[in-house]
Design an enzyme around this catalytic site. Structure first.
Site, PDB file in Angstrom:
ATOM      1  CE  LYS A  86      19.332  40.121  46.130  1.00 38.36           C
ATOM      2  NZ  LYS A  86      19.792  38.958  45.356  1.00 38.36           N
TER       3      LYS A  86
HETATM    4  O1  G3H Z   1      19.707  35.984  46.045  1.00 38.00           O
HETATM    5  C1  G3H Z   1      18.872  35.352  46.661  1.00 38.00           C
HETATM    6  C2  G3H Z   1      18.321  34.089  46.208  1.00 38.00           C
HETATM    7  O2  G3H Z   1      16.917  34.115  46.379  1.00 38.00           O
HETATM    8  C3  G3H Z   1      18.947  32.886  46.859  1.00 38.00           C
HETATM    9  O3  G3H Z   1      18.207  31.791  46.468  1.00 38.00           O
HETATM   10  P1  G3H Z   1      18.813  30.299  46.549  1.00 38.00           P
HETATM   11  O4  G3H Z   1      18.971  29.946  47.978  1.00 38.00           O
HETATM   12  O5  G3H Z   1      17.765  29.459  45.873  1.00 38.00           O
HETATM   13  O6  G3H Z   1      20.110  30.295  45.793  1.00 38.00           O
END
Ligand code: G3H
Length: 224
Positions: A86
Site C-alpha cells: 500500500k
Molecule cells: O488507511 C486508510 C484509513 O482507512 C484511513 O482512515 P482514517 O481516516 O480513519 O484514519
C-alpha cells in the site's frame, strides 16, 4: 463487493473473520503505531490469522521511491500470496508503483483525495485505489462524489484498477460509497458491526424467542 478490516488489532481481526465474510485486512502506519508493538511480528501474526486466502494490504513508510520499493519487495517476499504493497500517491509513490509493477509486485494506491490521483495510480500499475471518504468530507468535500467520479472514470476509460473505499466514520458513508461503485470497503470492526446490527432486527429476534418459549419452553424440539 468485498469487505476488509482496517485494523492491526489481532482480537478484532479474529472476531471479524470468525463472524463476518471478511476478505482481508488493511493497515497504515497510524493503525500499526496504535498497537505499539513490533511492526514485522504483528504483520506476520495478521497474515497467520487471516491465512493466504484473504488479502493483506500493508502500507510502506518510506518517502523516496527506492525506499518504498525496497520495503515493498521485502514485505511481498515475506507475506506471499494475496499481498498488496500500500503506497501513498505522492510522486515518489507513483514511481515506486511503476517499478513494483515491472517486478510483478501488486500495489494499492492510498491517501487518495482526487479522481486524477486514481488515473495516475492506474497508469502506474496499481491494482487498488483507496479514496479517503471521511477525510474528504472533513475538508467540506464530498467523499462519496469522489468515489462516484472515480468509478465513472475507471469504466469510461477501462482502467485496470479497483476502488477500495477507506476512511469511513459512519454507515451512511459506507452505504453511499457502495452505491457510488466502490468495489471493496475497508473499515474498523466496530463500524463493520453497524452494517449488521439494527434495533428492529434485535427486537424481532427477541419477540420470536418470547413467543416460542411461551409454548415450547427453552428447549429445542429437535432430536439431535
Ligand atoms: O488507511 C486508510 C484509513 O482507512 C484511513 O482512515 P482514517 O481516516 O480513519 O484514519
Amino acid at each position: 463487493m468485498l469487505l476488509l478490516l482496517d485494523t492491526a488489532n489481532l482480537e478484532d481481526i479474529k472476531k471479524g473473520i470468525d463472524l463476518y465474510p471478511i476478505e482481508g485486512v488493511t493497515t497504515n502506519p497510524s493503525i500499526i503505531a496504535r498497537e505499539n508493538t513490533n511492526f514485522l511480528s504483528r504483520i506476520c501474526d495478521i497474515k497467520d490469522t487471516i491465512g493466504s486466502g484473504r488479502m493483506l494490504h500493508v502500507q510502506t513508510v518510506g518517502l523516496k521511491a527506492d525506499d518504498i520499493v525496497r520495503e515493498g519487495v521485502y514485505l511481498n517476499q515475506l507475506m506471499g500470496d494475496n499481498f498488496y504493497v500500500k503506497i501513498p500517491v505522492i510522486p515518489e509513490g507513483i514511481k515506486a508503483m511503476k517499478v513494483l509493477k515491472s517486478m510483478g509486485v501488486a500495489t494499492t494506491a492510498t491517501a487518495i483525495f482526487t479522481p486524477q490521483q486514481v488515473v495516475m495510480a492506474a497508469r502506474a500499475g496499481a491494482s487498488y485505489a483507496a479514496p479517503y471518504i471521511n477525510r474528504i468530507d472533513n475538508i467540506i468535500g464530498d467523499g462519496v462524489k469522489v468515489v462516484e467520479d472515480i468509478s465513472r472514470i475507471i469504466s469510461t476509460h477501462n482502467l485496470d484498477i479497483k476502488v477500495l473505499g477507506a476512511s469511513f466514520k459512519n454507515t451512511e458513508q459506507i452505504h453511499k460509497a457502495c452505491l457510488a461503485g466502490a468495489h471493496t470497503i475497508t473499515a474498523p470492526l466496530d463500524l463493520v458491526e453497524t452494517l449488521v446490527n439494527h434495533p428492529l432486527t434485535g427486537a424481532s429476534v427477541e419477540k420470536f424467542s418470547i413467543e416460542w418459549e411461551s409454548v415450547y419452553g427453552k428447549k429445542l424440539t429437535y432430536d439431535f
